[in-house]
Design a protein around this motif. Structure first.
Motif, PDB file in Angstrom:
ATOM      1  N   GLU A   1       0.753  -1.102  -0.085  1.00  0.00           N
ATOM      2  CA  GLU A   1       0.047  -0.022   0.189  1.00  0.00           C
ATOM      3  C   GLU A   1       0.834   1.341   0.015  1.00  0.00           C
ATOM      4  OE1 GLU A   1      -4.041   2.103   1.708  1.00  0.00           O
ATOM      5  OE2 GLU A   1      -3.446   0.042   2.241  1.00  0.00           O
ATOM      6  N   GLN A   2       2.214   1.346   0.734  1.00  0.00           N
ATOM      7  CA  GLN A   2       2.848   2.359   0.591  1.00  0.00           C
ATOM      8  C   GLN A   2       3.226   2.709  -0.655  1.00  0.00           C
ATOM      9  OE1 GLN A   2       6.464   1.956   2.849  1.00  0.00           O
ATOM     10  NE2 GLN A   2       6.530   3.932   3.410  1.00  0.00           N
ATOM     11  N   GLN A   3       3.688   1.668  -1.310  1.00  0.00           N
ATOM     12  CA  GLN A   3       4.293   1.794  -2.797  1.00  0.00           C
ATOM     13  C   GLN A   3       3.002   2.556  -3.720  1.00  0.00           C
ATOM     14  OE1 GLN A   3       5.794  -2.084  -3.731  1.00  0.00           O
ATOM     15  NE2 GLN A   3       7.406  -2.016  -2.100  1.00  0.00           N
ATOM     16  N   MET A   4       2.094   1.615  -3.640  1.00  0.00           N
ATOM     17  CA  MET A   4       0.907   2.300  -4.285  1.00  0.00           C
ATOM     18  C   MET A   4       0.569   3.632  -4.153  1.00  0.00           C
ATOM     19  SD  MET A   4       0.118  -0.243  -6.630  1.00  0.00           S
ATOM     20  CE  MET A   4       2.108  -0.792  -6.331  1.00  0.00           C
ATOM     21  N   SER A   5       0.585   4.017  -2.793  1.00  0.00           N
ATOM     22  CA  SER A   5       0.401   5.348  -2.488  1.00  0.00           C
ATOM     23  C   SER A   5       1.391   6.420  -3.088  1.00  0.00           C
ATOM     24  CB  SER A   5       0.165   5.465  -0.856  1.00  0.00           C
ATOM     25  OG  SER A   5       0.123   6.964  -0.654  1.00  0.00           O
ATOM     26  N   TYR A   6       2.538   6.054  -3.092  1.00  0.00           N
ATOM     27  CA  TYR A   6       3.642   6.705  -3.631  1.00  0.00           C
ATOM     28  C   TYR A   6       3.524   6.897  -5.120  1.00  0.00           C
ATOM     29  CZ  TYR A   6       8.342   7.899  -5.475  1.00  0.00           C
ATOM     30  OH  TYR A   6       9.120   8.595  -6.015  1.00  0.00           O
ATOM     31  N   LEU A   7       3.317   5.686  -5.938  1.00  0.00           N
ATOM     32  CA  LEU A   7       2.912   5.706  -7.340  1.00  0.00           C
ATOM     33  C   LEU A   7       1.868   6.788  -7.664  1.00  0.00           C
ATOM     34  CD1 LEU A   7       3.380   2.317  -8.125  1.00  0.00           C
ATOM     35  CD2 LEU A   7       5.077   3.862  -8.800  1.00  0.00           C
ATOM     36  N   LYS A   8       0.511   6.770  -6.867  1.00  0.00           N
ATOM     37  CA  LYS A   8      -0.373   7.603  -7.173  1.00  0.00           C
ATOM     38  C   LYS A   8      -0.005   8.916  -6.839  1.00  0.00           C
ATOM     39  CE  LYS A   8      -4.736   8.223  -7.839  1.00  0.00           C
ATOM     40  NZ  LYS A   8      -5.489   7.791  -9.299  1.00  0.00           N
ATOM     41  N   SER A   9       0.687   9.265  -5.836  1.00  0.00           N
ATOM     42  CA  SER A   9       1.128  10.962  -5.754  1.00  0.00           C
ATOM     43  C   SER A   9       1.957  11.194  -6.731  1.00  0.00           C
ATOM     44  CB  SER A   9       1.711  10.940  -4.266  1.00  0.00           C
ATOM     45  OG  SER A   9       3.148  10.163  -4.258  1.00  0.00           O
ATOM     46  N   GLU A  10       2.861  10.344  -7.369  1.00  0.00           N
ATOM     47  CA  GLU A  10       3.968  10.680  -8.321  1.00  0.00           C
ATOM     48  C   GLU A  10       3.265  10.789  -9.820  1.00  0.00           C
ATOM     49  OE1 GLU A  10       7.149  11.722  -8.177  1.00  0.00           O
ATOM     50  OE2 GLU A  10       6.580  12.089  -6.099  1.00  0.00           O
ATOM     51  N   GLY A  11       1.629  10.637  -9.781  1.00  0.00           N
ATOM     52  CA  GLY A  11       1.178  10.716 -11.134  1.00  0.00           C
ATOM     53  C   GLY A  11       1.166   9.536 -12.070  1.00  0.00           C
ATOM     54  N   TYR A  12       1.495   8.576 -11.406  1.00  0.00           N
ATOM     55  CA  TYR A  12       1.553   7.066 -12.547  1.00  0.00           C
ATOM     56  C   TYR A  12       0.038   6.896 -12.934  1.00  0.00           C
ATOM     57  CZ  TYR A  12       6.628   6.455 -11.932  1.00  0.00           C
ATOM     58  OH  TYR A  12       7.806   7.087 -11.870  1.00  0.00           O
TER      59      TYR A  12
ATOM     60  N   GLU B   1       4.004  -0.764 -31.670  1.00  0.00           N
ATOM     61  CA  GLU B   1       3.816  -0.955 -32.952  1.00  0.00           C
ATOM     62  C   GLU B   1       3.079   0.085 -33.674  1.00  0.00           C
ATOM     63  OE1 GLU B   1       3.327  -5.766 -32.124  1.00  0.00           O
ATOM     64  OE2 GLU B   1       1.756  -4.676 -32.479  1.00  0.00           O
ATOM     65  N   PHE B   2       2.028   0.876 -32.979  1.00  0.00           N
ATOM     66  CA  PHE B   2       1.357   1.768 -33.799  1.00  0.00           C
ATOM     67  C   PHE B   2       1.318   3.109 -33.467  1.00  0.00           C
ATOM     68  CE2 PHE B   2      -1.040  -2.393 -33.446  1.00  0.00           C
ATOM     69  CZ  PHE B   2      -0.469  -2.922 -34.766  1.00  0.00           C
ATOM     70  N   ASP B   3       2.393   3.493 -32.578  1.00  0.00           N
ATOM     71  CA  ASP B   3       2.431   4.703 -32.024  1.00  0.00           C
ATOM     72  C   ASP B   3       1.409   5.233 -31.149  1.00  0.00           C
ATOM     73  OD1 ASP B   3       4.184   6.850 -31.436  1.00  0.00           O
ATOM     74  OD2 ASP B   3       3.572   8.224 -32.940  1.00  0.00           O
ATOM     75  N   LYS B   4       0.350   4.293 -30.527  1.00  0.00           N
ATOM     76  CA  LYS B   4      -0.628   4.912 -29.851  1.00  0.00           C
ATOM     77  C   LYS B   4       0.041   5.952 -28.596  1.00  0.00           C
ATOM     78  CE  LYS B   4      -4.109   3.155 -26.420  1.00  0.00           C
ATOM     79  NZ  LYS B   4      -4.899   1.979 -26.003  1.00  0.00           N
ATOM     80  N   GLU B   5      -0.755   6.893 -28.419  1.00  0.00           N
ATOM     81  CA  GLU B   5      -0.369   7.757 -27.164  1.00  0.00           C
ATOM     82  C   GLU B   5      -0.645   7.230 -25.981  1.00  0.00           C
ATOM     83  OE1 GLU B   5      -1.592  12.269 -25.799  1.00  0.00           O
ATOM     84  OE2 GLU B   5      -2.335  11.696 -27.791  1.00  0.00           O
ATOM     85  N   LEU B   6       0.242   7.442 -24.937  1.00  0.00           N
ATOM     86  CA  LEU B   6       0.178   6.894 -23.641  1.00  0.00           C
ATOM     87  C   LEU B   6       0.189   8.036 -22.816  1.00  0.00           C
ATOM     88  CD1 LEU B   6       3.101   4.019 -23.684  1.00  0.00           C
ATOM     89  CD2 LEU B   6       0.608   3.708 -23.801  1.00  0.00           C
ATOM     90  N   PRO B   7      -0.411   7.688 -21.617  1.00  0.00           N
ATOM     91  CA  PRO B   7      -0.322   8.836 -20.617  1.00  0.00           C
ATOM     92  C   PRO B   7       1.193   9.548 -20.156  1.00  0.00           C
ATOM     93  CG  PRO B   7      -0.697   6.700 -19.395  1.00  0.00           C
ATOM     94  CD  PRO B   7      -0.751   6.419 -20.989  1.00  0.00           C
ATOM     95  N   ASP B   8       1.147  10.552 -19.594  1.00  0.00           N
ATOM     96  CA  ASP B   8       2.683  11.003 -19.331  1.00  0.00           C
ATOM     97  C   ASP B   8       3.437   9.975 -18.410  1.00  0.00           C
ATOM     98  OD1 ASP B   8       2.125  13.433 -20.558  1.00  0.00           O
ATOM     99  OD2 ASP B   8       1.344  14.355 -18.571  1.00  0.00           O
ATOM    100  N   LYS B   9       2.910   9.359 -17.680  1.00  0.00           N
ATOM    101  CA  LYS B   9       3.622   8.423 -16.613  1.00  0.00           C
ATOM    102  C   LYS B   9       3.033   7.216 -16.844  1.00  0.00           C
ATOM    103  CE  LYS B   9       5.977  10.123 -13.150  1.00  0.00           C
ATOM    104  NZ  LYS B   9       6.415  10.971 -11.911  1.00  0.00           N
ATOM    105  N   PRO B  10       3.098   6.328 -17.897  1.00  0.00           N
ATOM    106  CA  PRO B  10       2.575   4.905 -18.095  1.00  0.00           C
ATOM    107  C   PRO B  10       3.329   4.087 -17.003  1.00  0.00           C
ATOM    108  CG  PRO B  10       4.175   5.702 -19.725  1.00  0.00           C
ATOM    109  CD  PRO B  10       4.152   6.571 -19.147  1.00  0.00           C
ATOM    110  N   LEU B  11       2.473   3.072 -16.679  1.00  0.00           N
ATOM    111  CA  LEU B  11       3.095   2.107 -15.640  1.00  0.00           C
ATOM    112  C   LEU B  11       2.306   0.809 -15.882  1.00  0.00           C
ATOM    113  CD1 LEU B  11       4.415   1.302 -12.659  1.00  0.00           C
ATOM    114  CD2 LEU B  11       2.350   2.093 -11.572  1.00  0.00           C
TER     115      LEU B  11
END
Length: 270
Positions: A66-77, A90-100
């Motif tokens: 949970e500590q790790q997931m909370s950190y990832l959320k706070s960092e915008g992943y 393969e197709f250059d689909k756009e991804l979010p800024d911090k994909p995970l």
């Protein structure tokens, strides 16, 4: 000594001197190294196994998770699926800024009991690579009903073969049976989908890659340390393993924030 080698030594010395500061705050890690890391899309793929209180390296406790997931959320992943990843490659689909990608190997029942509720809390989904013959036949592992619920709630379910046999240790007939049999089990219980696999024990070679591709798998994940970008081999995708240690959260933050930097410096596979 070559100029590039001297540069790597300078970077290492800098990191050693900076470690007390880096380790003082997870936020300091991401802020201090952001200018060095922002030179193109690199996808972070985390590799977990168990989320429980066993005192082994492969088990991260529910509290640590949970500590790790909370950190990832706070960092915008933002979590993505293996299909999103391959559509990008393969197709250059756009991804979010911090994909995970958050991946789990083997399909232990604690992934459902302990990890799943935490991930829902933070709006994350994941990918679970299951050993299909173990599902609903061993109490340590998921049931097919649990697997179906996970898929219905945004998780991707991939293959970890039928019996978790190291793929470099068997002949082609057994290898194909493991690949096609696990895919058939996924089709039967979950409906047809793109096939992705994580190599059991991480064992693979160019011949295994070839058979995996021939059996219809779109990509394969290794336990090789690193982040993924468009230059990565789709049948040898890198991940960041997350283990339990004396300082699990500190190790987690360092791995998440510095992997791409280390790759570009040639300190790990680039």
């Amino acid at each position: 000594m070559k100029k590039s080698e001297r540069y790597k030594i300078i970077i290492l010395v800098f990191l050693l001197l900076a470690l007390p500061f880096i380790m003082s705050s997870p936020k300091a890690i991401s802020e201090s190294f952001k200018p060095l890391l922002n030179d193109g899309p690199n996808i972070t793929i985390l590799n977990y196994h168990k989320v429980d209180n066993m005192k082994i390296a492969l088990s991260v406790s529910p509290e640590e998770f949970e500590q790790q997931m909370s950190y990832l959320k706070s960092e915008g992943y933002t979590t993505i699926s293996p299909k999103d990843l391959m559509d990008f490659m393969e197709f250059d689909k756009e991804l979010p800024d911090k994909p995970l990608l958050i991946t789990f190997d083997d399909g232990y029942v604690d992934n459902y009991l302990n990890a799943y509720p935490v991930m829902k809390k933070y709006g994350f989904t994941g990918t679970i690579f299951i050993v299909t013959d173990f599902i609903s036949s061993d109490e340590r592992f998921l049931t097919w009903d649990q697997v179906k619920e996970l898929k219905e709630n945004g998780f991707y379910i991939g293959s970890h073969t039928m019996q978790h046999i190291p793929m470099t240790d068997v002949n082609d007939e057994i290898l194909r049976n493991e690949l096609l049999g696990s895919a058939a089990a996924l089709d039967y219980h979950l409906g047809k989908d793109d096939y992705f696999i994580a190599y059991p024990t991480g064992a693979y070679n160019s011949h295994v890659e070839k058979i995996v591709k021939e059996c219809g798998y779109r990509a394969a994940f290794t336990i090789q340390y690193g982040n993924v970008n468009k230059a990565s081999n789709p049948y040898a995708l890198e991940r960041i393993p997350i283990f339990k240690s004396d300082k699990t959260f500190r190790s987690f933050c360092l791995r998440v924030n510095l992997t791409s930097f280390f790759q570009r410096m040639g300190l790990i596979r680039s």
